[in-house]
Design a protein around this motif. Structure first.
Motif, PDB file in Angstrom:
ATOM      1  N   VAL A 114       0.741  -1.211   0.125  1.00 19.39           N
ATOM      2  CA  VAL A 114       0.017   0.205   0.160  1.00 19.39           C
ATOM      3  C   VAL A 114       0.790   1.231   0.160  1.00 19.39           C
ATOM      4  N   PHE A 115       2.108   1.237   0.573  1.00 18.10           N
ATOM      5  CA  PHE A 115       3.005   2.225   0.653  1.00 18.10           C
ATOM      6  C   PHE A 115       3.974   2.287  -0.482  1.00 18.10           C
TER       7      PHE A 115
ATOM      8  N   TRP B   9      -1.229   6.643  -8.226  1.00 17.44           N
ATOM      9  CA  TRP B   9      -1.287   6.332  -6.828  1.00 17.44           C
ATOM     10  C   TRP B   9      -1.003   8.010  -6.170  1.00 17.44           C
TER      11      TRP B   9
ATOM     12  N   GLU C 189       4.869   6.076  -1.843  1.00 14.87           N
ATOM     13  CA  GLU C 189       5.351   6.750  -0.821  1.00 14.87           C
ATOM     14  C   GLU C 189       6.690   6.432  -0.606  1.00 14.87           C
TER      15      GLU C 189
ATOM     16  N   CYS D 260      -6.246   4.142   1.302  1.00 14.33           N
ATOM     17  CA  CYS D 260      -6.197   2.924   1.832  1.00 14.33           C
ATOM     18  C   CYS D 260      -6.253   3.165   3.343  1.00 14.33           C
TER      19      CYS D 260
ATOM     20  N   ASP E 266      -5.359  -6.664   3.543  1.00 16.96           N
ATOM     21  CA  ASP E 266      -4.910  -5.540   2.389  1.00 16.96           C
ATOM     22  C   ASP E 266      -5.506  -5.877   1.165  1.00 16.96           C
TER      23      ASP E 266
ATOM     24  N   CYS F 156      -2.544   5.686  -1.283  1.00 14.76           N
ATOM     25  CA  CYS F 156      -2.095   5.033   0.076  1.00 14.76           C
ATOM     26  C   CYS F 156      -2.909   5.900   1.129  1.00 14.76           C
TER      27      CYS F 156
END
Length: 315
Positions: free
Chosen positions: A94-95, A171, A98, A180, A195, A177
């Motif tokens: 999910v990250f 994204w 980032e 989510c 997830d 992120c």
């Protein structure tokens, strides 16, 4: 090698390093004509031995493996649900937007219980049409229970998150992120598949479907799940089973476990294990199966043909 770089993302910890390493061995073996950069997300430094093996693996194939350290404090309050082999590391994908360099616009996420048995250049270059991800339907696509539980329309289906072609630009632009994490905070009690549920809830209408061969889940070959598919899907399964590009052992018992029956594609996993730096790794017992009663059955009764239970895989 050509000039294209294939970016791969995976997540592991010290316990899962051998399985991650075998998966990456299969990636490198089948993509020697491409430059592959692997980003391995970890929440603490690996042991010296494990880190050294990853470095040796990269040198052996003249490829690149980078470690990406994540602070998982945001996820610490969310225990994992479902299978006993699931861990908090499943949330790390999910990250991705980032954590990785902004110069990377797309990547292919792969679970560790996967074997890549062919070139992934074609799937890596699929046009995502300004969508967030490319993905393959999960075995539970036949039911709308997940969609109802997660709060979106049944027509949008339900995808498996073990293989994801991720549009990082999308994204970042749409703060996926954060979306989510917000959903996770507000809807944790709705989740079962952790997830995967979160990603489906957020991205169910922001995806394109990938061919089945790019995430052929082992359960597709189970009598139970196969019979629940549409006739069209059953035909796709039959055709794809001859030569999947990405084989996903998305089953509660893994190919590295001590086996008491023949798992489909077990020989494929063993083939790449033998080519890897972990070729001498011993099989393990499935989690939750370590009782004396289980051991007696496994080593004394089942080899004598006294097993009453089988897992119903298609012949």
């Amino acid at each position: 090698m050509n000039n294209q770089t294939i970016n791969i993302l995976c997540a592991t910890d010290d316990n899962y390093v051998p399985y991650c390493g075998i998966m990456l061995t299969s990636v490198f073996e089948n993509n020697k004509d491409s430059k592959v950069v692997v980003y391995v997300i970890i929440d603490q430094p690996l042991s010296y031995s494990n880190e050294s093996k990853f470095k040796q693996l990269a040198i052996t194939y003249n490829q690149q493996i980078e470690f990406v350290l994540i602070n998982n404090e945001q996820l610490g309050k969310f225990p994992t649900k479902g299978m006993d082999y699931w861990s908090i590391a499943m949330y790390y994908r999910v990250f991705a937007a980032e954590l990785l360099p902004k110069t990377i616009s797309r990547l292919l996420y792969l679970d560790c219980d996967i074997i890549v048995n062919g070139s992934i250049k074609e799937v890596f270059n699929i046009d995502l049409q300004d969508k967030a991800i490319g993905c393959v339907s999960d075995i539970y696509i036949y039911t709308d229970e997940s969609q109802k539980r997660l709060g979106y329309a049944s027509k949008d289906g339900y995808f498996n998150s073990g293989v994801l072609l991720i549009n990082l630009d999308y994204w970042r632009k749409h703060s996926v992120c954060q979306e989510c994490l917000t959903y996770l905070n507000q809807n944790y009690n709705r989740l079962f598949a952790n997830d995967q549920d979160v990603l489906n809830a957020v991205l169910h209408d922001k995806k394109i479907d990938l061919p089945l061969k790019y995430n052929f889940q082992l359960q597709f070959l189970s009598d139970y799940f196969f019979n629940l598919q549409t006739k069209e899907m059953q035909e796709q399964i039959k055709v794809t089973a001859n030569n999947p590009v990405i084989m996903h052992y998305a089953y509660r018992i893994k190919p590295w476990n001590v086996m008491y029956y023949k798992m489909p594609f077990l020989s494929l996993w063993k083939e790449y294990k033998h080519k890897s730096l972990w070729k001498w790794m011993l099989p393990t017992l499935p989690k939750g199966r370590k009782s004396l009663n289980w051991l007696v059955k496994r080593f004394l009764l089942w080899p004598l043909g006294m097993m009453k239970y089988n897992n119903g895989f298609l012949k």
